[in-house]
Design an enzyme around this catalytic site. Structure first.
Site, PDB file in Angstrom:
ATOM      1  N   LYS A  78       0.845  -1.195   0.000  1.00  0.00           N
ATOM      2  CA  LYS A  78       0.000   0.000   0.000  1.00  0.00           C
ATOM      3  C   LYS A  78       0.882   1.249   0.000  1.00  0.00           C
ATOM      4  CE  LYS A  78      -3.792   2.310   2.429  1.00  0.00           C
ATOM      5  NZ  LYS A  78      -4.751   2.270   3.547  1.00  0.00           N
ATOM      6  N   SER A 154      -9.362   2.700   2.430  1.00  0.00           N
ATOM      7  CA  SER A 154      -8.378   3.333   1.569  1.00  0.00           C
ATOM      8  C   SER A 154      -7.361   2.355   0.975  1.00  0.00           C
ATOM      9  CB  SER A 154      -7.626   4.422   2.347  1.00  0.00           C
ATOM     10  OG  SER A 154      -6.882   3.865   3.412  1.00  0.00           O
ATOM     11  N   SER A 178     -10.319   0.817   6.513  1.00  0.00           N
ATOM     12  CA  SER A 178      -9.520   0.795   5.285  1.00  0.00           C
ATOM     13  C   SER A 178      -8.879  -0.536   4.962  1.00  0.00           C
ATOM     14  CB  SER A 178      -8.441   1.881   5.348  1.00  0.00           C
ATOM     15  OG  SER A 178      -9.028   3.152   5.283  1.00  0.00           O
TER      16      SER A 178
END
Length: 479
Positions: A78, A154, A178
């Site tokens: 990420k 996210s 997220s």
């Protein structure tokens, strides 16, 4: 099954046994990213040469006799909260579009020490500030079932990359769902761990608030691989004063089959706080029916939670304070004033969130501990005596990139806010660990189910997740 959809555990075991070559494995995934990268737009940066060099190093380490539990496993990193030295790290922010990391964060270091190979960085909204993955750098990320539907946020790039067979494991972080919202949108499994289990501190800010809402954790396509990844990532780290050593070996926990007849589950569709679409409710209940058919006990429960307005205001105070602090952390690291120097390059919503956070005084923040405590006890009471509390992750199936958040769900008017659509943020307030596991598809689209447990009960939650996987297996469009 194609190599791209084999589990991380299978790939690692094959590489360790000499049946798979780590360089060939990584090359196969890099080729697939190159071929399908535009379908979901999951990756920000693909590091072809670094990944191949990492795979060659894995081969050399195995030849030297090292024991590598994630040998040759391709990982998506990420582009927020995780960094690899020498690789571009943007946090989804235009002002950091050219920033290259000068150090490797602890989560990535541990994965690489275990033999995993980072193949690139995955997409995220700016600073992870919303539940829809889109930014000014690379645009939105979709899901392979329908690329016009957003992968959630996210950690949306990580979830979509897993679902599209572009990597086998991926990292994520979680302030309000997220790790779980994208897992729900992309039919993958993830763990929001108990605070402290996976180190979260940074060089700039070891404490991350006195009552933290943010954690980091693993994402995978199957429970066994997820457990193996959590084993690698978890454990005390000197930069994080809250970090602890894990109380269990998670892979050993899931390798012991759990008889569904031994499971006792509490089920609350909306936690007495949220309306849920019939499609999501039907999906969860179909999955729970399959467990009940194998002997599991599923009881409907009604948590005695504080009123919705109080809970929502509590979260907004906590999360806006968090983002205001995160901006200050970036200011200290890069020597700028993000809001003053780069305001026009930031999403309006992020600016608004940060400014609200800056407007709070100390007691505004510390007083959130009281409703958080009430909510914590309500969840504790609801799941007392059960292996897990079950509820949806999202109130509807995945939304399209431009679709507004629902203003009505199952006949009930909502505020059209992200906090109406996701149920995940509740457990950032309480700190309970949560595993997201896929439920049955709803009209051909993924639906996620949250398994919530007591603090540090990740081993039992993973066992419950493994039972769901065994009774209601999931799949992917290109598998």
């Amino acid at each position: 099954m194609s190599l791209h959809y084999r589990s991380a555990a299978e790939i690692a075991d094959g590489v360790r046994a000499g049946d798979l070559d780590p360089v060939a494995v990584v090359d196969a995934f890099l080729e697939r990213i190159d071929e399908r990268g535009d379908v979901t737009n999951a990756f920000v940066e693909v590091i072809h040469e670094d990944a191949r060099a990492g795979a060659r190093e894995v081969r050399e380490r195995l030849d030297a006799g090292e024991d590598l539990p994630l040998a040759g496993v391709p990982v998506g990193m990420k582009d927020l909260g995780f960094r690899k030295a020498g690789v571009r790290a943007t946090d989804g922010l235009s002002p950091l579009s050219d920033h290259v990391a000068d150090r490797t964060t602890v989560g990535i270091r541990r994965l690489e020490e275990a033999g995993a190979v980072v193949v690139g960085t995955t997409n995220t909204p700016a600073m992870g500030h919303t539940v829809r993955t889109d930014n000014d750098l690379v645009g939105p990320t979709g899901i392979p079932w329908d690329p016009e539907r957003n992968a959630g946020g996210s950690s949306g790039g990580s979830g979509a990359a897993l679902a599209d067979g572009l990597c086998t494991l991926a990292t994520g972080s979680d302030v309000g769902g997220s790790l779980r919202n994208p897992a729900s949108c992309s039919n993958v499994v993830s763990v929001k761990p108990t605070h402290g289990l996976v180190p979260n501190g940074t060089m700039e800010n070891g404490f991350l608030g006195h009552t933290p809402v943010a954690v980091r954790g693993p994402m995978a396509r199957d429970v066994d691989s997820l457990a193996r990844m959590l084993d690698v990532m978890a454990g005390k780290d000197r930069l994080d004063p809250f970090s602890v050593d894990p109380p269990a070996n998670y892979r050993e926990a899931v390798r012991t089959p759990t008889d569904p007849a031994d499971l006792e589950l509490a089920y609350s569709p909306g936690l007495e706080l949220f309306p849920i679409s019939p499609a999501v409710r039907d999906s969860l209940e179909s999955t729970l029916d399959a467990l009940e058919a194998e002997g599991a006990t599923v009881d409907r429960v009604s948590p005695d939670v504080p009123d919705r307005h109080t809970v929502n205001q509590t979260y907004m105070t906590a999360v806006t304070t968090f983002f205001a602090t995160e901006i200050e952390e970036l200011n200290r690291e890069f020597g700028f004033d993000l809001l003053a120097d780069h305001r026009d390059e930031l999403p309006d919503q992020l600016v608004e969130i940060a400014e609200v956070g800056l407007s709070h005084d100390l007691t505004d923040y510390t007083h959130t501990d009281f409703p958080r405590t009430d909510l914590f006890h309500a969840i504790e009471d609801a799941m007392a005596g059960y292996d897990a509390l079950v509820c949806p992750t999202l109130a509807t199936p995945p939304l399209t990139h431009d679709e507004p958040f629902p203003t009505e769900i199952d006949g009930e008017v909502t505020n059209g806010m992200p906090t109406d659509w996701t149920l995940a943020w509740i457990f950032n307030l309480t700190g309970h660990p949560v595993v997201n596991v896929p439920a049955d598809l709803a009209d051909g689209l993924p639906v996620g189910m949250q398994l919530v447990g007591e603090t540090f009960s990740e081993a039992r939650l993973l066992q419950v997740a493994a039972a769901v996987e065994a009774t209601s297996p999931w799949s992917y469009p290109e598998e």
